[in-house]
Design an enzyme around this catalytic site. Structure first.
Site, PDB file in Angstrom:
ATOM      1  N   GLU A 298       0.834  -1.204   0.000  1.00  0.00           N
ATOM      2  CA  GLU A 298       0.000   0.000   0.000  1.00  0.00           C
ATOM      3  C   GLU A 298       0.872   1.259   0.000  1.00  0.00           C
ATOM      4  O   GLU A 298       1.913   1.308   0.660  1.00  0.00           O
ATOM      5  CB  GLU A 298      -0.916   0.075   1.222  1.00  0.00           C
ATOM      6  CG  GLU A 298      -1.857  -1.089   1.401  1.00  0.00           C
ATOM      7  CD  GLU A 298      -3.056  -1.064   0.482  1.00  0.00           C
ATOM      8  OE1 GLU A 298      -3.261  -0.024  -0.194  1.00  0.00           O
ATOM      9  OE2 GLU A 298      -3.772  -2.064   0.432  1.00  0.00           O
ATOM     10  N   THR A 299       0.389   2.255  -0.720  1.00  0.00           N
ATOM     11  CA  THR A 299       0.888   3.619  -0.597  1.00  0.00           C
ATOM     12  C   THR A 299      -0.273   4.501  -0.165  1.00  0.00           C
ATOM     13  O   THR A 299      -1.349   4.463  -0.771  1.00  0.00           O
ATOM     14  CB  THR A 299       1.468   4.135  -1.922  1.00  0.00           C
ATOM     15  OG1 THR A 299       2.609   3.352  -2.288  1.00  0.00           O
ATOM     16  CG2 THR A 299       1.883   5.593  -1.815  1.00  0.00           C
TER      17      THR A 299
END
Length: 275
Positions: free
Chosen positions: A46-47
């Site tokens: 995830e970002t």
């Protein structure tokens, strides 16, 4: 154009444990395609992208606490809810931007979320609980997991229960088969008998584009109601048995679940984008 990036190990007590998340504060939203490219380039599960919330558009629940708009991207897609990247974003904001704050608020696809900080350094997220519904065990999925499945449930993810924590730890599934399933991901879980935890799990992505997530906070918003009913408890300690591993403290409170953990910062840098 230069954008700060902080990488944080979330649900971690030490470096190289838990789930790495990239956190990128923005002055304003970048085009969706650019954020998706950045998430792919970061190559983390995830970002998290965040901008200061404009209360003129959507009033904040608590005007006294800092508020942000928060979005999460895997390398493949934007998702509706992510625990570890929310924890990582909160750790960055508490440490670098709001050192005196005790509560943060985030406007997201899943509604308003809050994160509180305890003096011991534990961060607690308030997420919507998801009640998994029983479904039939798919024999093809059971074969792909390589384990005898006791029960199956479905919320955002498929949840397959197996006999023991050892079974969860030793899984070596057919990831190519699982990646083609029409579901965000597959959580495999068991009671924590013989461990220091109430229940354990692993999480394998399908549509999320993640082979195996090290620690999946949002999955615990589904696992918590399931295990609360089975164990007769509303406060539990869970462990995700990925190779990195990570611990999630869970507390079920009505239709909400509190997910708590710690974060360790790994790096600070700058992403350089074309103007």
């Amino acid at each position: 154009m230069r954008v700060p990036l902080v990488q944080v190990d979330a649900f971690a007590d030490t470096l190289f444990e838990g789930n790495p998340a990239a956190v990128m504060p923005l002055d304003e939203w970048l085009p969706d395609a650019v954020m998706q490219h950045i998430a792919l380039e970061n190559n983390l599960s995830e970002t998290a992208f965040l901008v200061v919330h404009d209360p003129a558009g959507d009033p904040v629940p608590d005007a006294s606490a800092p508020a942000y708009d928060l979005r999460w991207f895997t390398p493949a897609t934007e998702v509706d809810l992510c625990g570890h990247a929310t924890l990582g974003a909160s750790a960055y904001l508490f440490e670098d931007v709001h050192p005196d704050a005790e509560v943060l608020q985030f406007s997201t696809r899943s509604g308003w979320l809050t994160v509180t900080r305890a003096r011991c350094g534990l961060l607690t997220m308030d997420f919507p609980a998801q009640i998994p519904a029983p479904v039939d065990v798919d024999p093809a999925i059971a074969r792909a997991l390589g384990a005898d499945v006791l029960t199956a449930h479905r919320a955002t993810d498929l949840i397959y229960t197996v006999a023991s924590a050892a079974t969860v730890r030793e899984l070596s599934p057919d990831l190519t088969f699982l990646a083609a399933l029409p579901v965000r991901g597959i959580a495999v879980t068991a009671a924590g008998d013989g461990t220091d935890y109430d229940f354990v799990s692993r999480w394998f992505g399908a549509e999320a584009g993640v082979s195996e997530d090290p620690v999946t906070g949002s999955a615990h918003s589904q696992l918590a109601p399931l295990w609360a009913a089975r164990l007769g408890a509303t406060e539990m300690t869970a462990r995700q048995l990925s190779p990195r591993g990570g611990t999630v403290e869970v507390a079920l409170q009505g239709d909400r679940v509190l997910l708590s953990g710690r974060c360790v910062r790994f790096l600070e840098g700058t992403v350089v984008l074309p103007d």
